[in-house]
Design a protein around this motif. Structure first.
Motif, short mmCIF file in Angstrom:
data_model
loop_
_atom_site.label_atom_id
_atom_site.label_comp_id
_atom_site.label_asym_id
_atom_site.label_seq_id
_atom_site.Cartn_x
_atom_site.Cartn_y
_atom_site.Cartn_z
N ARG A 221 -33.56 -51.70 -9.24
CA ARG A 221 -32.33 -50.91 -9.13
C ARG A 221 -32.59 -49.45 -9.47
N LEU A 225 -31.87 -46.26 -7.09
CA LEU A 225 -31.10 -45.08 -7.50
C LEU A 225 -31.91 -43.81 -7.34
N THR A 331 -31.99 -38.62 -11.95
CA THR A 331 -30.88 -39.53 -11.67
C THR A 331 -29.77 -39.38 -12.70
N PRO A 393 -17.81 -46.98 -11.75
CA PRO A 393 -18.94 -47.59 -11.04
C PRO A 393 -20.17 -46.69 -10.99
N ARG A 394 -19.96 -45.38 -10.86
CA ARG A 394 -21.11 -44.47 -10.81
C ARG A 394 -21.85 -44.48 -12.15
N SER A 397 -23.81 -47.78 -12.68
CA SER A 397 -25.01 -47.93 -11.87
C SER A 397 -26.28 -47.62 -12.65
N ASP A 399 -26.35 -48.27 -16.06
CA ASP A 399 -26.11 -49.00 -17.31
C ASP A 399 -25.40 -48.14 -18.35
#
Length: 422
Positions: A221, A225, A331, A393-394, A397, A399
């Motif tokens: 994941r 990302l 990120t 949600p962002r 993504s 954690d």
């Protein structure tokens, strides 16, 4: 020609698979029986000490030797499966690869180590009995199937019994052929049983498999990302260097045409003016789109400069405080920038605030982002149209955790915690 045709009818692949399985069973015998003499020695000393108390002492040497040879036998079992059936047994997690006494003692306290000892000391001898039985059945079937060959080849004085070419010999041959036909299936069942026992005792446990799976998913994941963030940066560069420059050139040309072409009809001048205005509006919208994707200043100068640019464009005063000893990953920077940009946009549109405060700091291994305003409050992150619905949600993504406290009458405080890699 006929010989080639007959050879094509021979089932080469099933015979090869059966041969590999038989070789796997035969190669497992010495590995399964390696610990048996040690435990027979231990049981013998225990029985002697029971019969004559004090005369014979129970020695712990067999147990110590079992612990010493366990890693060697485990490595042999892994090579056996890899070489004969192409199966890799996953390695369980053991503490520290060092050869010190401390690391050895830590290994002795793990469940994975004692599962290996249980396999070699308990399951190994039981599997050896099955291996011997299967090999004995295959050997007897081979001898029985070739009985007529033995009758023809051996001299009469060497024969154990004088069967000759009788009906009894035919029955024995037929039985041997039937056992040879069933032998690969019997061998396959034993190999599957051994593989399950090896996976359960020599490999990682179910908990370790789940933990490893979670770690692999988290790593994949993170790669997704990073790839998505890199793709956003590429799109931003392409828009900035391609479409945006063309629109700027178009707007300049239309402006020059409006100034230099004075003898144009009024209708043509209106068309040029409209096109010039549309080009400038398209440039402004494209600038906003580029900043929303991934602003170049964020990549070049970091989060502090990018947030200062956001604050300069807002109609209310915004105090920016960024305390980062080192830049986080790209990120995390992109997520923090997106959250702060969306939160400030929501403040201007809905909060009726006169000022806002933004704080970004790193506490341990956590990037803490706080956005506060003195507005009317009552913000609902689950409500559509406010811009807050997409923040949770962002943040999740990567954690992170998202919290929004906005009582009626204010103030509104939005708190985001993003875990940083150590």
């Amino acid at each position: 020609m006929q010989l080639t045709t007959w050879l094509r009818l021979v089932p080469v692949r099933p015979l090869r698979r059966a041969g590999h399985r038989t070789a796997l069973v035969a190669a497992g015998l010495p590995l399964h029986l390696a610990v048996l003499p040690l435990w027979l020695w231990l049981l013998g000393t225990m029985a002697a000490s029971v019969r004559a108390p004090g005369a014979v002492a129970v020695t712990p040497l067999p147990v110590l030797l079992t612990l010493v040879v366990t890693p060697l036998l485990t490595a042999g079992q892994r090579r056996r499966y890899r070489a004969l059936v192409g199966k890799d047994l996953p390695r369980p997690a053991l503490p520290g690869p060092g050869r010190t006494w401390t690391s050895a003692l830590r290994r002795l306290t793990t469940r994975a180590w004692w599962r290996q000892v249980c396999y070699h000391a308990v399951a190994g001898p039981l599997l050896a009995v099955l291996d011997l039985a299967v090999l004995a059945v295959l050997a007897a079937a081979s001898v029985a199937a070739c009985l007529y060959v033995w009758i023809w080849a051996l001299p009469p004085q060497w024969r154990v019994t004088d069967l000759g070419y009788t009906t009894q010999a035919a029955y024995i041959t037929a039985g041997g052929l039937a056992l040879l036909f069933l032998g690969p299936r019997l061998t396959g069942a034993v190999v599957r049983l051994e593989a399950r026992a090896a996976e359960a005792l020599l490999g990682p446990s179910r908990t370790e498999k789940l933990a490893r799976r979670v770690a692999d998913l988290a790593e994949s994941r993170a790669g997704v990302l990073d790839a998505a963030d890199a793709e956003r940066r590429r799109i931003e560069r392409d828009l900035h260097d391609g479409a945006q420059q063309r629109l700027v050139s178009l707007a300049v040309n239309l402006g020059l045409a409006r100034l230099t072409l004075g003898d144009l009809p009024e209708d043509a001048r209106k068309v040029i003016d409209e096109a010039h205005r549309e080009a400038k509006e398209a440039i402004a919208e494209l600038n906003d789109l580029v900043r929303g994707l991934h602003p170049a200043v964020l990549e070049d100068r970091g989060l502090d400069a990018a947030l200062s640019g956001i604050a300069a464009r807002l109609p209310i005063p915004v105090r920016i405080t960024v305390d980062l000893p080192q830049r986080p990953s790209p990120t995390l920077e992109a997520v923090a920038y997106f959250v702060i940009s969306e939160a400030l946009t929501n403040v201007v549109k809905h909060a009726q605030a006169s000022r806002a405060d933004v704080s970004v700091e790193r506490i341990g291994e956590t990037l803490l982002v706080v956005v506060a305003d003195d507005g009317a409050g009552g913000a609902d992150p689950a409500a559509a149209g406010t811009g807050l619905a997409g923040l949770a949600p962002r943040v999740a993504s990567v954690d992170g955790t998202f919290c929004c406290r906005s009582p009626a009458g204010g103030p509104t405080v939005l708190t985001v915690e993003l875990p940083c890699a150590p």
